[in-house]
Design a protein around this motif. Structure first.
Motif, PDB file in Angstrom:
ATOM      1  N   UNK A 199      19.072  39.032  63.279  1.00  0.00           N
ATOM      2  CA  UNK A 199      17.762  39.785  62.808  1.00  0.00           C
ATOM      3  C   UNK A 199      17.933  40.064  61.567  1.00  0.00           C
ATOM      4  N   UNK A 200      19.054  41.185  61.185  1.00  0.00           N
ATOM      5  CA  UNK A 200      19.556  41.598  60.104  1.00  0.00           C
ATOM      6  C   UNK A 200      19.543  40.621  59.063  1.00  0.00           C
ATOM      7  N   UNK A 201      20.570  39.733  59.108  1.00  0.00           N
ATOM      8  CA  UNK A 201      20.751  38.597  58.125  1.00  0.00           C
ATOM      9  C   UNK A 201      19.472  37.962  57.877  1.00  0.00           C
ATOM     10  N   UNK A 202      18.509  37.837  58.679  1.00  0.00           N
ATOM     11  CA  UNK A 202      17.255  36.985  58.336  1.00  0.00           C
ATOM     12  C   UNK A 202      16.476  37.918  57.304  1.00  0.00           C
ATOM     13  N   UNK A 203      16.260  39.280  57.794  1.00  0.00           N
ATOM     14  CA  UNK A 203      15.601  40.365  56.941  1.00  0.00           C
ATOM     15  C   UNK A 203      16.277  40.425  55.742  1.00  0.00           C
ATOM     16  N   UNK A 204      17.604  40.445  55.380  1.00  0.00           N
ATOM     17  CA  UNK A 204      18.301  40.461  54.003  1.00  0.00           C
ATOM     18  C   UNK A 204      17.744  39.177  53.358  1.00  0.00           C
ATOM     19  N   UNK A 205      17.782  37.946  53.899  1.00  0.00           N
ATOM     20  CA  UNK A 205      17.468  36.780  53.138  1.00  0.00           C
ATOM     21  C   UNK A 205      16.149  36.944  52.724  1.00  0.00           C
ATOM     22  N   UNK A 206      15.061  37.476  53.549  1.00  0.00           N
ATOM     23  CA  UNK A 206      13.877  37.634  52.916  1.00  0.00           C
ATOM     24  C   UNK A 206      13.539  38.601  51.676  1.00  0.00           C
ATOM     25  N   UNK A 207      14.461  39.509  51.991  1.00  0.00           N
ATOM     26  CA  UNK A 207      14.248  40.567  50.773  1.00  0.00           C
ATOM     27  C   UNK A 207      14.879  40.004  49.380  1.00  0.00           C
ATOM     28  N   UNK A 208      15.795  39.167  49.790  1.00  0.00           N
ATOM     29  CA  UNK A 208      16.649  38.663  48.398  1.00  0.00           C
ATOM     30  C   UNK A 208      15.837  37.657  47.923  1.00  0.00           C
ATOM     31  N   UNK A 209      15.016  36.656  48.804  1.00  0.00           N
ATOM     32  CA  UNK A 209      14.211  35.964  48.070  1.00  0.00           C
ATOM     33  C   UNK A 209      12.991  36.607  47.402  1.00  0.00           C
ATOM     34  N   UNK A 210      12.431  37.668  47.863  1.00  0.00           N
ATOM     35  CA  UNK A 210      11.442  38.317  47.226  1.00  0.00           C
ATOM     36  C   UNK A 210      11.803  38.943  45.811  1.00  0.00           C
ATOM     37  N   UNK A 211      12.929  39.359  45.637  1.00  0.00           N
ATOM     38  CA  UNK A 211      13.567  39.775  44.533  1.00  0.00           C
ATOM     39  C   UNK A 211      13.871  38.699  43.591  1.00  0.00           C
ATOM     40  N   UNK A 212      14.278  37.514  43.936  1.00  0.00           N
ATOM     41  CA  UNK A 212      14.316  36.187  43.094  1.00  0.00           C
ATOM     42  C   UNK A 212      12.932  36.097  42.696  1.00  0.00           C
ATOM     43  N   UNK A 213      12.066  36.014  43.301  1.00  0.00           N
ATOM     44  CA  UNK A 213      10.628  35.699  42.874  1.00  0.00           C
ATOM     45  C   UNK A 213      10.341  36.586  41.799  1.00  0.00           C
ATOM     46  N   UNK A 214      10.454  38.024  41.989  1.00  0.00           N
ATOM     47  CA  UNK A 214      10.142  38.733  40.939  1.00  0.00           C
ATOM     48  C   UNK A 214      10.754  38.375  39.782  1.00  0.00           C
ATOM     49  N   UNK A 215      12.161  38.168  39.610  1.00  0.00           N
ATOM     50  CA  UNK A 215      12.846  37.679  38.511  1.00  0.00           C
ATOM     51  C   UNK A 215      12.423  36.667  37.922  1.00  0.00           C
ATOM     52  N   UNK A 216      12.000  35.561  38.786  1.00  0.00           N
ATOM     53  CA  UNK A 216      11.448  34.082  38.167  1.00  0.00           C
ATOM     54  C   UNK A 216      10.342  34.317  37.617  1.00  0.00           C
ATOM     55  N   UNK A 217       9.369  35.081  38.248  1.00  0.00           N
ATOM     56  CA  UNK A 217       8.071  35.460  37.572  1.00  0.00           C
ATOM     57  C   UNK A 217       8.147  36.179  36.148  1.00  0.00           C
ATOM     58  N   UNK A 218       8.981  37.103  36.160  1.00  0.00           N
ATOM     59  CA  UNK A 218       9.352  37.526  34.727  1.00  0.00           C
ATOM     60  C   UNK A 218       9.700  36.694  33.981  1.00  0.00           C
ATOM     61  N   UNK A 219      10.568  35.796  34.038  1.00  0.00           N
ATOM     62  CA  UNK A 219      10.913  34.642  33.135  1.00  0.00           C
ATOM     63  C   UNK A 219       9.796  33.977  32.913  1.00  0.00           C
TER      64      UNK A 219
END
Length: 364
Positions: free
Chosen positions: A115-135
């Protein structure tokens, strides 16, 4: 030269010195300046595709002036949009995985670590989306920069580059735009005169009006108001910079005031002051200064030293040396000598101040 015995006294025309409303004014060499000036530069590096304006014409804010090559920037936007879409798809899958592991925690097969690994993966992808949207946002901004538009209304100058050239921020100014209405008139004034103006106006800029004499000698038909006095004195000239704003509407297809134009600024009081005035033709000058001839009660000409205030080609105001009502010689003055008996009469041409005010014209 004494008057010869038996000779008739010379006939002279006299006028009584009288108090008149005098509008104090002074003239200064001045420059016209645009209230706004913009130097346009390229904010991205690209080849210049089109120049979309006519040099020397007036443009409006928002008008498209230059278009740079847009293909590479559109491709970059599409690549960034694809990256955002990819991360959003991965996030959707990660959220599904997280939901399943969360449900499994309620059963003996569930593991907290999964569960912890799945939650971390979700949070990482949210951060990547923010960075990609900024670019993506930056890429869209760069695409917008390929269209260079007028930021102000004004008259545009000559373009420094033509279509086909490669431009970048280091290219420098592509073209300049200067606003047209209103315009500033800027002129240096001696510090001592600034203090006098402040006393006359009571510190209120609204008590002074600015008129402009154009290079051809004519007076501009619009007036302005003083809106700025510099906060320091220019040391080598002991002057302060004054500025006024003057309307510059279109007249007959053009405008009278041009940025950088050399003119004469006439700074005058709004309200006239009462001063003793005589025709300017009555005032003579020698090495000792200004003087007039006054006719006394015995009809004798007296040379009288005077101190002048504001003067025009027609009239001069007298600060000292004359009293109200004294008879001043206007006509035949070249035949008069001090102490000579004269035959006074009205001047050949009726000399009267025009209705309203007598305006001064001291030049600085």
């Amino acid at each position: 030269m004494a008057q010869q015995p038996g000779a008739a006294p010379p006939a002279v025309g006299v006028i009584a010195a009288s108090r008149q409303p005098v509008t104090q004014s002074t003239e200064y060499i001045a420059r016209i300046q645009a209230t706004n000036r913009v130097n346009l530069v390229a904010r991205v590096s690209a080849y210049l595709d089109e120049v979309l304006f006519t040099e020397g014409t007036e443009v409006k804010k928002g008008d498209l002036l230059y278009r740079l090559e847009q293909g590479p920037f559109r491709a970059d936007v599409q690549a960034k949009e694809a990256l955002v879409a990819q991360f959003k798809a991965q996030l959707k899958n990660a959220q599904a995985v997280l939901d399943r592991t969360e449900q499994l925690l309620k059963t003996p097969a569930g593991q907290k670590a999964a569960y912890d690994a799945a939650s971390a993966a979700e949070q990482a992808l949210k951060a990547q989306i923010l960075g990609a949207e900024a670019q993506l946002q930056q890429s869209r901004i760069n695409l917008d920069y390929t269209e260079i538009k007028a930021p102000i209304d004004g008259k545009i100058g000559r373009t420094a580059v033509t279509a086909g050239n490669y431009v970048s921020n280091s290219t420098g100014t592509l073209v300049s735009i200067v606003s047209q209405d209103p315009m500033y008139v800027v002129f240096p004034v001696p510090t001592r005169t600034v203090m006098e103006l402040q006393r006359r106006s009571g510190g209120k800029s609204s008590a002074l009006v600015i008129r402009i004499r154009l290079p051809d000698g004519s007076l501009y038909d619009r007036t302005g108001r003083l809106d700025f006095v510099d906060n320091s004195v220019t040391g080598n000239t002991d002057t302060m910079l004054l500025r006024g704003a003057v309307p510059n509407p279109r007249q007959g297809g053009g405008r009278m005031l041009v940025d950088g134009q050399l003119v004469t600024a006439v700074l005058e009081d709004v309200e006239p002051t009462d001063a003793l005035a005589v025709p300017r033709a009555a005032v003579l000058a020698d090495q000792e200064g200004d003087y007039v001839f006054v006719v006394d009660k015995d009809n004798k000409a007296e040379k009288r030293r005077v101190k002048l205030g504001q003067s025009t080609p027609a009239f001069a105001s007298i600060i000292s040396g004359l009293k109200d009502g004294e008879s001043v010689i206007v006509d035949g003055i070249q035949r008069v000598r001090p102490g000579q008996t004269v035959s006074p009469g009205p001047p050949a041409a009726q000399v009267q101040p025009p209705p309203g005010t007598v305006t001064g014209g001291a030049r600085q």
